[in-house]
Design a protein around this motif. Structure first.
Motif, mmCIF file in Angstrom:
data_model
loop_
_atom_site.group_PDB
_atom_site.id
_atom_site.type_symbol
_atom_site.label_atom_id
_atom_site.label_comp_id
_atom_site.label_asym_id
_atom_site.label_seq_id
_atom_site.Cartn_x
_atom_site.Cartn_y
_atom_site.Cartn_z
ATOM 1 N N VAL A 80 -9.216 -35.146 31.151
ATOM 2 C CA VAL A 80 -9.615 -33.844 32.135
ATOM 3 C C VAL A 80 -8.563 -33.188 32.361
ATOM 4 C CG1 VAL A 80 -11.033 -33.027 34.022
ATOM 5 C CG2 VAL A 80 -11.735 -35.013 32.983
ATOM 6 N N VAL A 81 -8.327 -31.802 32.233
ATOM 7 C CA VAL A 81 -7.262 -30.970 32.652
ATOM 8 C C VAL A 81 -8.153 -30.002 33.706
ATOM 9 C CG1 VAL A 81 -5.860 -29.295 31.997
ATOM 10 C CG2 VAL A 81 -6.040 -31.173 30.471
ATOM 11 N N THR A 82 -7.580 -30.026 34.926
ATOM 12 C CA THR A 82 -8.247 -29.182 35.677
ATOM 13 C C THR A 82 -7.357 -27.908 36.174
ATOM 14 O OG1 THR A 82 -7.122 -30.221 37.766
ATOM 15 C CG2 THR A 82 -9.484 -30.852 37.185
ATOM 16 N N ALA A 83 -8.020 -26.840 35.970
ATOM 17 C CA ALA A 83 -7.090 -25.416 36.562
ATOM 18 C C ALA A 83 -7.868 -24.746 37.752
ATOM 19 C CB ALA A 83 -7.184 -24.525 35.209
ATOM 20 N N SER A 84 -7.200 -24.459 38.542
ATOM 21 C CA SER A 84 -7.787 -23.715 39.845
ATOM 22 C C SER A 84 -7.794 -22.284 39.469
ATOM 23 C CB SER A 84 -6.519 -23.823 40.926
ATOM 24 O OG SER A 84 -6.496 -25.346 41.360
ATOM 25 N N THR A 85 -8.814 -21.549 39.558
ATOM 26 C CA THR A 85 -9.183 -20.341 39.099
ATOM 27 C C THR A 85 -8.947 -19.360 40.680
ATOM 28 O OG1 THR A 85 -11.427 -20.650 39.293
ATOM 29 C CG2 THR A 85 -10.603 -20.766 37.299
ATOM 30 N N SER A 86 -8.980 -19.938 41.646
ATOM 31 C CA SER A 86 -8.996 -19.257 42.787
ATOM 32 C C SER A 86 -8.835 -20.353 43.843
ATOM 33 C CB SER A 86 -10.144 -18.520 43.287
ATOM 34 O OG SER A 86 -11.217 -19.163 43.658
ATOM 35 N N THR A 87 -8.767 -19.820 45.242
ATOM 36 C CA THR A 87 -8.273 -20.869 46.243
ATOM 37 C C THR A 87 -9.665 -21.737 46.476
ATOM 38 O OG1 THR A 87 -9.167 -19.153 47.972
ATOM 39 C CG2 THR A 87 -6.623 -19.385 47.477
ATOM 40 N N THR A 88 -10.905 -21.513 46.135
ATOM 41 C CA THR A 88 -11.778 -22.439 46.111
ATOM 42 C C THR A 88 -12.696 -22.672 44.878
ATOM 43 O OG1 THR A 88 -13.426 -20.620 46.270
ATOM 44 C CG2 THR A 88 -12.513 -21.350 48.539
ATOM 45 N N SER A 89 -12.049 -22.475 43.784
ATOM 46 C CA SER A 89 -12.779 -22.720 42.385
ATOM 47 C C SER A 89 -11.871 -23.196 41.650
ATOM 48 C CB SER A 89 -13.193 -21.130 41.754
ATOM 49 O OG SER A 89 -13.918 -21.668 40.614
ATOM 50 N N THR A 90 -12.274 -24.539 41.191
ATOM 51 C CA THR A 90 -11.589 -25.302 39.977
ATOM 52 C C THR A 90 -12.350 -25.483 38.856
ATOM 53 O OG1 THR A 90 -10.115 -26.373 41.890
ATOM 54 C CG2 THR A 90 -10.227 -27.465 39.711
ATOM 55 N N VAL A 91 -11.834 -25.176 37.671
ATOM 56 C CA VAL A 91 -12.549 -25.593 36.553
ATOM 57 C C VAL A 91 -12.112 -26.734 35.784
ATOM 58 C CG1 VAL A 91 -13.274 -24.574 34.229
ATOM 59 C CG2 VAL A 91 -13.144 -22.988 36.192
ATOM 60 N N ALA A 92 -12.816 -27.810 35.248
ATOM 61 C CA ALA A 92 -12.556 -28.897 34.748
ATOM 62 C C ALA A 92 -12.846 -29.130 33.171
ATOM 63 C CB ALA A 92 -13.009 -29.948 35.447
ATOM 64 N N TYR A 93 -11.859 -29.202 32.446
ATOM 65 C CA TYR A 93 -12.031 -29.084 30.914
ATOM 66 C C TYR A 93 -11.598 -30.533 30.483
ATOM 67 C CZ TYR A 93 -11.208 -24.125 31.589
ATOM 68 O OH TYR A 93 -11.399 -22.777 31.733
ATOM 69 N N ALA A 94 -12.581 -31.147 29.757
ATOM 70 C CA ALA A 94 -12.742 -32.481 29.191
ATOM 71 C C ALA A 94 -12.697 -32.359 27.766
ATOM 72 C CB ALA A 94 -14.077 -33.213 29.703
ATOM 73 N N PHE A 95 -11.976 -33.649 27.307
ATOM 74 C CA PHE A 95 -12.009 -33.819 25.716
ATOM 75 C C PHE A 95 -11.802 -35.253 25.690
ATOM 76 C CE2 PHE A 95 -7.884 -32.606 26.812
ATOM 77 C CZ PHE A 95 -7.049 -33.566 25.902
ATOM 78 N N ASN A 96 -12.000 -35.934 24.493
ATOM 79 C CA ASN A 96 -11.627 -37.060 24.202
ATOM 80 C C ASN A 96 -10.598 -37.182 23.120
ATOM 81 O OD1 ASN A 96 -14.144 -38.192 25.318
ATOM 82 N ND2 ASN A 96 -15.279 -38.052 23.521
ATOM 83 N N GLY A 97 -9.661 -38.210 23.639
ATOM 84 C CA GLY A 97 -8.296 -38.301 22.944
ATOM 85 C C GLY A 97 -7.740 -39.780 22.856
ATOM 86 N N ARG A 98 -6.588 -39.844 22.265
ATOM 87 C CA ARG A 98 -5.719 -40.850 21.980
ATOM 88 C C ARG A 98 -4.297 -40.643 22.497
ATOM 89 N NH1 ARG A 98 -7.350 -44.188 16.529
ATOM 90 N NH2 ARG A 98 -9.623 -44.805 17.310
ATOM 91 N N VAL A 99 -3.992 -41.434 23.150
ATOM 92 C CA VAL A 99 -2.074 -41.438 23.464
ATOM 93 C C VAL A 99 -1.362 -41.801 22.420
ATOM 94 C CG1 VAL A 99 -0.614 -41.544 25.436
ATOM 95 C CG2 VAL A 99 -2.962 -41.274 25.992
ATOM 96 N N SER A 100 -0.231 -41.141 22.220
ATOM 97 C CA SER A 100 0.736 -41.804 21.528
ATOM 98 C C SER A 100 2.072 -41.189 21.960
ATOM 99 C CB SER A 100 0.633 -41.161 19.891
ATOM 100 O OG SER A 100 0.819 -39.846 20.010
ATOM 101 N N GLN A 101 3.207 -41.752 21.349
ATOM 102 C CA GLN A 101 4.382 -41.114 21.753
ATOM 103 C C GLN A 101 5.091 -41.285 23.006
ATOM 104 O OE1 GLN A 101 3.367 -37.480 19.778
ATOM 105 N NE2 GLN A 101 4.991 -37.861 18.186
ATOM 106 N N PHE A 102 4.735 -42.418 23.575
ATOM 107 C CA PHE A 102 4.909 -42.549 25.119
ATOM 108 C C PHE A 102 6.437 -43.015 24.996
ATOM 109 C CE2 PHE A 102 5.329 -44.214 29.315
ATOM 110 C CZ PHE A 102 4.516 -43.637 30.120
ATOM 111 N N THR A 103 7.239 -42.020 25.682
ATOM 112 C CA THR A 103 8.685 -42.191 25.877
ATOM 113 C C THR A 103 9.202 -42.246 27.439
ATOM 114 O OG1 THR A 103 9.424 -40.199 25.631
ATOM 115 C CG2 THR A 103 9.334 -41.519 23.583
#
Length: 130
Positions: A80-103
């Protein structure tokens, strides 16, 4: 706007840098007898891969989970990536994924950082938001 990344419910990851996020254009077209190409038909488009930088803390449960997922290579999670659109509003965007390339970059004289990439999963794609 502030942006942060969440690994699984309740696991906030302290993110230092996250790229612009959105969707790749995805269209379908087909050949029709007697003409060159059909109209471009919009299809559900996938989120772009995200390469994320965070402060490395070897005792952070969220980062250890992500590092383990990158090592495993086959674990699907909802991010989930959350983005604040104002001082009182936050939109959460969700997607399914896999992690790779951890350094891990533990250069002397600087804060240790880790970088990892989240790749959206095929057939599980698309943003959901509320």
């Amino acid at each position: 706007a502030s942006v942060s990344a969440l690994a699984v419910s309740g696991n906030l990851v302290p993110v230092e840098a996250i790229p612009a996020f959105g969707q790749d254009d995805a269209v379908a077209s087909f050949s029709v007898a007697g003409s060159r190409q059909s109209d471009k038909i919009p299809t559900q488009s996938a989120p772009t891969s995200l390469t994320i930088t965070a402060a490395w803390n070897p005792s952070d449960a969220g980062l250890l989970l992500i590092r383990g997922d990158a090592s495993n290579g086959v674990t699907d999670r909802t991010f989930v990536v959350t983005a604040s659109t104002s001082t009182t509003s936050t939109v959460a965007y969700a997607f399914n994924g896999r992690v790779s390339q951890f350094t891990i970059d533990s250069a002397p004289g600087a804060e240790a950082k880790c970088t990892f990439t989240i790749h959206p999963r095929g057939n599980q794609y698309g943003w959901s938001n509320n």
